[in-house]
Design an enzyme around this catalytic site. Structure first.
Site, PDB file in Angstrom:
ATOM      1  N   TYR A   1       0.848  -1.197   0.000  1.00  0.00           N
ATOM      2  CA  TYR A   1       0.000   0.000   0.000  1.00  0.00           C
ATOM      3  C   TYR A   1       0.888   1.254   0.000  1.00  0.00           C
ATOM      4  O   TYR A   1       1.967   1.254  -0.582  1.00  0.00           O
ATOM      5  CB  TYR A   1      -0.957   0.022   1.206  1.00  0.00           C
ATOM      6  CG  TYR A   1      -1.731  -1.265   1.421  1.00  0.00           C
ATOM      7  CD1 TYR A   1      -2.453  -1.836   0.379  1.00  0.00           C
ATOM      8  CD2 TYR A   1      -1.764  -1.896   2.645  1.00  0.00           C
ATOM      9  CE1 TYR A   1      -3.185  -2.998   0.571  1.00  0.00           C
ATOM     10  CE2 TYR A   1      -2.501  -3.055   2.852  1.00  0.00           C
ATOM     11  CZ  TYR A   1      -3.196  -3.601   1.810  1.00  0.00           C
ATOM     12  OH  TYR A   1      -3.908  -4.731   2.005  1.00  0.00           O
TER      13      TYR A   1
ATOM     14  N   VAL B   1      -5.595  -7.138   3.953  1.00  0.00           N
ATOM     15  CA  VAL B   1      -6.201  -6.720   5.217  1.00  0.00           C
ATOM     16  C   VAL B   1      -6.708  -7.909   6.056  1.00  0.00           C
ATOM     17  O   VAL B   1      -7.171  -7.720   7.177  1.00  0.00           O
ATOM     18  CB  VAL B   1      -7.333  -5.672   5.030  1.00  0.00           C
ATOM     19  CG1 VAL B   1      -6.781  -4.389   4.431  1.00  0.00           C
ATOM     20  CG2 VAL B   1      -8.474  -6.223   4.199  1.00  0.00           C
TER      21      VAL B   1
HETATM   22  N1  GLU Z   1     -11.341  -6.923   0.097  1.00  0.00           N
HETATM   23  C1  GLU Z   1     -10.604  -5.803   0.591  1.00  0.00           C
HETATM   24  C2  GLU Z   1     -11.172  -4.522   0.036  1.00  0.00           C
HETATM   25  O1  GLU Z   1     -11.620  -4.512  -1.066  1.00  0.00           O
HETATM   26  C3  GLU Z   1      -9.179  -5.984   0.197  1.00  0.00           C
HETATM   27  C4  GLU Z   1      -8.319  -4.867   0.665  1.00  0.00           C
HETATM   28  C5  GLU Z   1      -6.904  -5.264   0.968  1.00  0.00           C
HETATM   29  O2  GLU Z   1      -6.589  -6.365   1.410  1.00  0.00           O
HETATM   30  O3  GLU Z   1      -6.102  -4.365   0.770  1.00  0.00           O
HETATM   31  O4  GLU Z   1     -11.177  -3.518   0.667  1.00  0.00           O
END
Ligand code: GLU
Length: 311
Positions: A240, A258
């Protein structure tokens, strides 16, 4: 070097530093996870493997799935087509930010952010690939045929997914998607909701580290150019908007989700994975980060380490 001892110490070191971590609250099913869970696995190209803590506890892949949908799209649709849909530049924004779709370009800046992964999912759906095709790919890359969808997390993602839908509808409006926004989101939600453990991810990371050839059978599973693309994007965008911090302090291509997982690759040597559901403000697992940071420091794993790598 006794790698098992170092891994045990890494887990202890991380356990003392993760009390501020909070399980992802915006997906109610993930909020139920115990943030004190912590596990890790190292899977070596030479066949050895090392595990510690809750290494075999199942958790959902979440954003780590973005590397797999990318590999599928690259292999099935080609590099040129994929990068006509998404870019390869870091955003500096959070993973679920919508802002640059409006202010900069309707094409997501990279495939490791939500908008980019939704666009990639639309390419796969538009070309006729289903969630079952994705699941089979995950099973092959992780080397476990019993990997399945976590139905409860999937339903929870669907319910809590309006921000992702907003991005998808914006992209559909701007003719970026190859299928309807809802279909693209559905594959994306399902891909995020597949259950894995740290050994699954370490084995997948080992395959990437070994440039796509299964070290046990000698069989090529992923084209080496694709592994190069994915690992490069893991370095620049995999953690990120903390990718620079991670590159500096750990120095391995990595992807987090996440759900609390982080997987990392050690070129030609090993795949590493760590898991702990407690996240920091940017969405990265605190416990998993500290496990990898400790391993990198003690075993000289950083790509620019002046010391010789100890594994
Ligand atoms: N399913 C999560 C979302 O769309 C994934 C986000 C992640 O792991 O960064 O927010």
């Amino acid at each position: 070097m006794d790698i098992q001892n170092v891994l045990n110490d890494a887990v202890k070191y991380a356990a003392e530093r993760m009390e501020d971590g909070k399980s992802a609250a915006y997906i109610p099913e993930l909020a139920k996870e115990d943030p004190r869970r912590l596990g890790a696995c190292i899977s070596m190209v030479d066949g050895r493997s090392f595990t510690a803590g809750d290494w075999d506890h199942d958790f959902t892949m979440q954003s780590i799935s973005k590397t797999i949908t990318l590999i599928m799209a690259l292999e099935k649709l080609g590099e040129e087509y994929v990068f006509s849909k998404v870019g390869v530049e870091p955003t500096g924004d959070s993973f679920n930010s919508i802002v640059k779709l409006e202010t900069r370009t309707p094409h997501p800046l990279n495939p490791m952010i939500n908008a980019g992964a939704i666009a990639i999912s639309s390419c796969l759906t538009g070309a006729g690939y289903s969630f079952e095709d994705y699941l089979n790919t995950v099973r092959q890359l992780c080397g476990r045929s019993t990997i399945t969808l976590n139905e409860n997390v999937y339903l929870s993602e669907q319910k809590a997914g309006n921000r992702n839908r907003a991005m998808a509808y914006l992209m559909e409006n701007d003719n970026v998607l190859d299928c309807a926004a809802e279909e693209a989101c559905d594959l994306y939600f399902k891909a995020c909701s597949v259950n894995v453990n740290t050994r699954d991810l370490a084995r997948y990371a080992r395959l990437l580290a070994n440039n796509g050839t299964d070290p046990e059978t000698g069989r090529r599973i992923i084209d080496s150019r694709m592994t190069c693309i994915v690992k490069t994007l893991m370095i620049t965008c995999g953690m990120y908007d903390a990718s620079g911090y991670f590159a500096l302090n750990v120095g391995l291509p990595a992807k987090s989700g996440v759900g609390g997982g982080i997987m990392a690759t050690l070129e030609k040597k090993a795949g590493l994975a760590a898991y702990s559901p407690g996240l920091d403000a940017k969405g990265n697992s605190i416990g998993a980060y500290y496990v990898l940071q400790y391993l990198s420091e003690k075993l000289s794993l950083h790509y620019f380490s002046a010391e010789e790598c100890l594994i």
